[in-house]
Enzyme design. Structure first.
Site, PDB file in Angstrom:
ATOM      1  N   LYS A 124      12.289   4.141  15.512  1.00  0.00           N
ATOM      2  CA  LYS A 124      13.092   3.634  14.394  1.00  0.00           C
ATOM      3  C   LYS A 124      12.773   2.177  14.083  1.00  0.00           C
ATOM      4  O   LYS A 124      13.110   1.684  13.011  1.00  0.00           O
ATOM      5  CB  LYS A 124      14.581   3.806  14.690  1.00  0.00           C
ATOM      6  CG  LYS A 124      15.107   3.020  15.865  1.00  0.00           C
ATOM      7  CD  LYS A 124      16.590   3.313  16.076  1.00  0.00           C
ATOM      8  CE  LYS A 124      17.169   2.557  17.250  1.00  0.00           C
ATOM      9  NZ  LYS A 124      18.599   2.874  17.471  1.00  0.00           N
ATOM     10  N   ARG A 125      12.116   1.485  14.999  1.00  0.00           N
ATOM     11  CA  ARG A 125      11.718   0.096  14.725  1.00  0.00           C
ATOM     12  C   ARG A 125      10.437   0.024  13.901  1.00  0.00           C
ATOM     13  O   ARG A 125      10.153  -0.999  13.291  1.00  0.00           O
ATOM     14  CB  ARG A 125      11.525  -0.659  16.043  1.00  0.00           C
ATOM     15  CG  ARG A 125      12.814  -0.904  16.814  1.00  0.00           C
ATOM     16  CD  ARG A 125      12.558  -1.708  18.070  1.00  0.00           C
ATOM     17  NE  ARG A 125      11.727  -0.971  19.006  1.00  0.00           N
ATOM     18  CZ  ARG A 125      12.191  -0.092  19.893  1.00  0.00           C
ATOM     19  NH1 ARG A 125      13.477   0.174  19.939  1.00  0.00           N
ATOM     20  NH2 ARG A 125      11.371   0.528  20.713  1.00  0.00           N
TER      21      ARG A 125
END
Length: 488
Positions: free
Chosen positions: A243-244
């Site tokens: 998700k980063r």
């Protein structure tokens, strides 16, 4: 029959409410849902909310909403929950006491710093079993550790076969922290036992935790569930989706105009092949079709590439499967509030083949809802600079003033009275008209767009374009006269 008495296997999905709903989690939920339906079982939703510092109530609502969007609904009789892991605190504590009383676990008073110091001194890593035989009882700051037995642990996995773990590589792991709170591995197993979970189907990244969980199931006097670890999702660089770094939020795809049916179809095929799909030459299926045929037998153990371009292709195919009414309803959230819905409904079927996402719809038809088209300068220059543009516009205006205003007639009229007169094929003949009424060279079928626009507005725009051509020619001519001459 109450849900608690329902026969059949019991599957669970146990996300943490700590942020966005990951597409990998959505795929795991879908797999469990499909198996529960196919085998007459139950789907249990448990929210693992014991990490109070990271949890937020809004994320719990987000999980439930996201599941409902992909067709996993609390209204279904096979759905149970959501249950909160935090509600099982007493059961977690009782299980810890039983493990200690049976000798399967022991207390340790070493701090994390002391564990590291001993490991460095011994030239090893991790905890060395220092407190195994010290006979410590519970006390302030003491952790409860599981006594890992000698030998090996064999995990029978429906996707990967028998996976053997050498217990010597697994340190005596913590079950209860020094503050008395249970660690995830204990809470997870106790909750699964309490919910009578028979099958644990989840992502490959959880496989390393499985021998610890299996040991706990057995130490608490229960046979472990059937395990299945589906392949990890990776990006184009074959790195695990993060998700980063990657676009992984299910909610974001929903907001970008991906259909739920397309997302479900795509996620289900990541690591699984629908029986017969190769012969059929298609991967496009309805949820009901996949529910009927999904099985772990056809799930691969290889990483699955989450290809956004392929997802968009799936979405386009599912958009084209919508009826006219379904398409209009699906596009509605992306339309400006002041747009005439009847007018959009009239043009929507004519752009259906061109849509990749629902969010694309306004951009294809916005010219119909403007007082004047937004002129694309490049399109104007390319099209209106041709030697035939003025003549085509003038003749189209004359021909259309009396024509019946139906798209079939409008096309026939151009073919008969404009194309022949200028010796042009249809594509070139309609180009000046398209730019005049839409402002660009790409859009819905021209004659269908003219029909929806209406005679008066279409002719007004064509006349305005003709005047604009004359005005630009006049200004160009005047500029030539003022600036003419060869210079020195």
């Amino acid at each position: 029959m109450s849900s608690d008495d329902r026969p059949g296997p019991r599957f669970r999905f146990a996300p943490s409410p700590t942020g966005i709903f990951h597409v990998g989690g959505a795929r795991s939920a879908l797999h469990n849902w499909a198996l529960a339906h196919r085998h007459g079982g139950t789907f249990v939703l448990r929210i693992e909310d014991t990490d109070a510092a990271r949890n937020e109530a809004t994320w719990i609502d987000g999980i439930v909403d996201a599941l409902a969007w992909i067709g996993i609904s609390a209204d279904d009789e096979r759905f149970e929950g959501p249950f909160m892991q935090s509600a099982g605190a007493a059961a977690h504590g009782e299980a810890a006491d039983r493990l200690f009383a049976s000798g399967a676990a022991y207390y340790c008073d070493l701090s994390p710093e002391q564990v590291r110091e001993r490991a460095e001194a011994n030239g090893t890593t991790g905890y060395d079993g220092h407190s195994r035989d010290r006979g410590l009882g519970p006390g302030p700051g003491r952790v409860l550790r599981f006594r890992v037995p000698e030998g090996s642990t064999v995990v029978s996995d429906a996707v990967r076969g028998e996976v053997v773990f050498d217990n010597a590589t697994i340190e005596d792991f913590v079950l209860v922290r020094g503050d008395g709170s249970p660690v995830f591995v204990l809470a997870n197993v106790v909750d699964d036992i309490g919910s009578r979970i028979t099958d644990v189907v989840r992502g490959e990244e959880h496989l390393p935790n499985t021998p610890k969980q299996q040991m706990l199931w057995e130490a608490l006097g229960h046979s472990p569930p059937r395990w299945a670890h589906v392949p990890v999702l990776v990006n184009a660089e074959r790195k695990k989706l993060s998700k980063r770094r990657d676009k992984v939020a299910l909610e974001q795809y929903r907001d970008d105009g991906i259909l739920a049916d397309a997302m479900v179809n795509y996620l289900m095929t990541l690591g699984w092949t629908m029986p017969g799909s190769e012969e059929a030459g298609s991967e496009i299926y309805s949820f009901d079709e996949m529910l009927e045929r999904f099985s772990l037998d056809h799930v691969t153990s290889s990483p699955a590439f989450f290809d956004i371009d392929k997802l968009l292709a799936f979405n386009g195919e599912h958009i084209r499967r919508l009826s006219a009414d379904e398409l209009v309803a699906a596009c509605d959230p992306w339309l400006p509030a002041d747009w005439d819905r009847d007018r959009f409904a009239a043009i929507a079927p004519h752009v259906q083949q061109r849509l990749t996402t629902l969010a694309d719809a306004p951009g294809w038809v916005d010219f119909l809802f403007l007082d004047d088209p937004e002129i694309d300068d490049q399109a104007w220059s390319k099209t209106m600079s041709t030697e035939y543009a003025r003549g085509v516009l003038a003749d189209s205006i004359s021909a259309y003033e009396a024509a019946e205003w139906r798209h079939e007639v409008l096309k026939e009229t151009m073919e008969r009275e404009v194309m022949a007169a200028h010796g042009l094929k249809l594509g070139k003949a309609q180009a000046p008209v398209r730019v005049a009424v839409t402002g660009r060279t790409v859009g819905p079928p021209l004659f269908e767009a003219l029909e929806v626009m209406g005679r008066d507005e279409a002719l007004r725009r064509m006349r305005a374009a003709l005047l604009l051509l004359d005005d630009r020619d006049d200004r160009t001519g005047r500029a030539d006269e003022v600036g003419g001459g060869s210079g020195d």
